[in-house]
Design an enzyme around this catalytic site. Structure first.
Site, short mmCIF file in Angstrom:
data_model
loop_
_atom_site.label_atom_id
_atom_site.label_comp_id
_atom_site.label_asym_id
_atom_site.label_seq_id
_atom_site.Cartn_x
_atom_site.Cartn_y
_atom_site.Cartn_z
N GLY A 17 21.92 39.21 56.57
CA GLY A 17 21.38 38.89 58.03
C GLY A 17 22.44 39.05 58.74
O GLY A 17 23.50 38.54 58.64
N ASP A 236 12.44 46.57 60.55
CA ASP A 236 13.54 46.91 60.89
C ASP A 236 13.61 48.23 61.11
O ASP A 236 14.46 48.84 62.14
CB ASP A 236 14.80 46.38 60.07
CG ASP A 236 14.54 46.78 58.51
OD1 ASP A 236 13.53 47.42 58.40
OD2 ASP A 236 15.54 45.98 57.64
N THR A 237 12.78 49.16 60.31
CA THR A 237 12.86 50.53 60.65
C THR A 237 12.18 51.16 61.79
O THR A 237 12.85 52.22 62.48
CB THR A 237 12.10 51.24 59.48
OG1 THR A 237 12.79 50.86 58.31
CG2 THR A 237 12.28 52.81 59.20
N THR A 259 19.95 49.91 52.25
CA THR A 259 19.71 49.51 51.13
C THR A 259 18.60 50.61 50.81
O THR A 259 18.58 51.01 49.70
CB THR A 259 19.06 48.05 50.87
OG1 THR A 259 19.97 47.08 51.20
CG2 THR A 259 18.52 47.94 49.66
N ASN A 296 10.10 57.14 51.69
CA ASN A 296 11.09 55.90 51.01
C ASN A 296 11.93 56.66 50.14
O ASN A 296 11.30 56.96 49.23
CB ASN A 296 10.36 54.66 50.67
CG ASN A 296 10.25 53.89 51.75
OD1 ASN A 296 10.03 54.09 52.90
ND2 ASN A 296 9.82 52.44 51.33
N GLY A 402 23.60 51.62 58.30
CA GLY A 402 24.77 51.32 57.61
C GLY A 402 25.34 52.67 56.91
O GLY A 402 26.70 52.64 56.81
#
Length: 482
Positions: A17, A236-237, A259, A296, A402
């Site tokens: 986080g 978050d997406t 992730t 996904n 990321g």
């Protein structure tokens, strides 16, 4: 508004986080990290759980480090939730989506509501951990029977900060209980499956007020009130896609990397065809009436688990070693549920290569290259399928999150897709979070204006496709045959 304003973005990922501070003006945007903390799930006798109290402590410490801000917004991963009793107290740590409790549950749901009909009403891809399946798995438990309220993870933390309860829409759309056409609950799905929608707090939308920091929180963090909490794209997406720095009118695909890899398109309406369901695409809700039409993919979880198994070696060294390994020597299906659970990831990747008759990667560099080639291949497959299923041309692929730090993965994605890749921003979810808060103060306008500010202020890297596209097609065919 006169002068820049400061906003705290609480951005919770599956492995860490962070609290970021965004300083936003009419033509300026700066993001700094106030505090970063680990997110370590805990395995207890009853299964895998999130340590949500540690996360909340990290949020409070981050707000203390952030200093005075004009607003706070929260986003996190999707599908998971906390249950509250009639007094508003948490009934145990939230269950982790990788917990085994949903094994075999989908088939029970489909016996009542066939998979094709469920998709036609909710547009959500099949994933064993969808909130719907979690609820069906949990409803016979003593804890669930005591529950008076269900709050998704960012809504739970927002409740602890403010004392006010709500259910933010972009995250609610991952529960498989929202109709993407009406952007409201699918009451028929809930009725057919015996799910009480009264468990959920009222829906909020990005930009809605979500309360003020409680006096106790102000004292804990040293902030001076009133400090409002603003609903953002709390999945978050959703926040990351809002921060895709595309030019207005550009035909683009996006890949949100971390992730998970979430690869797809931004559309005006959902795609609810049987062909779309068979391809396992999801229709989640985004900002300003948009639909996130995506697939996904297991993502950098594969590499994260290998790195953990290898004792946390230097990632830069691993990537340099991977770059020397012949391309596409071995690939695995990065969407295979066999890779979902933690543990033994290097061995499982090797076993998958062996079972498909490919060379078995042995060294960390070889396994890393196998993972990156496999992710790039899955990115290409998702972008190509989305273009076809939505009849939506794509000229550019934007990579945010990321994975933008991984130049080899970005280049391989450009090579596989045969399209230019624009990488950045890295902290896309936090930036999207901040910019939705800034909109409430009139510092940015519509989605195009928001993205224009990103394009003008954030560093971006462009990757041009190279190599032979036929090699990627051959690798895809080899994987399909295996």
């Amino acid at each position: 508004m006169s002068g820049p304003r400061s906003y705290a973005a609480v951005d919770l990922g599956a492995s860490s986080g962070r609290v970021m501070v965004g300083r936003v003006g009419t033509d300026s945007l700066e993001l700094t990290e106030a505090h970063r903390f680990a997110n370590r799930p805990v395995r207890v006798p009853e299964g895998l759980r999130w340590d949500v109290l540690a996360l909340y402590a990290g949020v409070l410490e981050g707000l203390r480090a952030a200093g005075q801000v004009d607003s706070v917004g929260l986003d996190s991963w999707a599908v998971d939730y906390g249950l509250l009793d009639a007094d508003g107290a948490l009934l145990g740590n939230p269950v982790h989506y990788r917990d085994a409790r949903t094994e075999g549950v989908a088939e029970k749901v489909w016996a009542t509501l066939p998979a094709a009909e469920l998709y036609g009403r909710t547009g959500l891809q099949y994933a064993p951990f969808n909130t719907l399946y979690q609820l069906v798995a949990a409803r016979s438990t003593a804890q669930f029977k005591q529950a008076g309220r269900l709050l998704l993870i960012p809504d739970l933390l927002s409740y602890w900060l403010t004392g006010e309860q709500g259910t933010e829409l972009t995250n609610a759309s991952t529960t498989q209980l929202i109709d993407p056409r009406t952007r409201d609950w699918s009451y028929e799905v809930a009725d057919r499956l015996g799910i009480d929608l009264g468990l959920f707090a009222p829906l909020r939308r990005p930009g809605d007020p979500a309360g003020l920091l409680r006096p106790e929180v102000l004292e804990e963090t040293g902030l001076t009130g009133p400090v409002p909490v603003t609903a953002v794209g709390s999945h978050d997406t959703a926040s990351a896609v809002a921060a895709v720095p595309a030019v207005a009118g550009e035909r683009f695909a996006y890949i949100c990397t971390g992730t998970w890899s979430l690869a797809g398109l931004e559309l005006d309406a959902p795609v609810l065809t049987e062909e779309s369901r068979a391809a396992n695409f999801t229709n989640e809700l985004g900002l300003d009436g948009t639909v996130r039409y995506l697939r996904n993919i297991m993502g950098l979880w594969l590499l994260q688990e290998c790195v953990r198994a290898w004792g946390d070696p230097d990632l830069g060294g691993l990537l340099r070693a991977a770059a020397t390994v012949p391309a596409l020597r071995s690939v695995v299906d990065a969407q295979d549920a066999a890779f979902l659970a933690p543990g033994r990831m290097p061995e499982r990747i090797a076993e998958a290569c062996r079972a498909s008759g490919q060379p078995v990667p042995g060294t960390p560099g070889e396994i890393t290259r196998c993972i990156l080639d496999s992710l790039a291949l899955a990115h290409w497959r998702a972008v190509a399928d989305a273009r076809r299923l939505a009849d939506h041309p794509v000229d550019t692929v934007y990579v945010v999150g990321g994975g933008t730090r991984n130049a080899l993965l970005c280049q391989l994605t450009a090579d596989a897709c045969g399209l230019p890749v624009v990488a950045g921003p890295t902290e896309a979810a936090a930036l999207g979070n901040v910019l939705v808060q800034a909109r409430t103060h009139g510092l940015v306008g519509d989605l195009a204006g928001l993205r224009g500010l990103l394009t003008r202020t954030q560093p971006l890297t462009r990757y041009t496709p190279r190599g032979d596209a036929a090699r990627w097609a051959a690798a895809e065919a080899r994987l399909a045959a295996g």
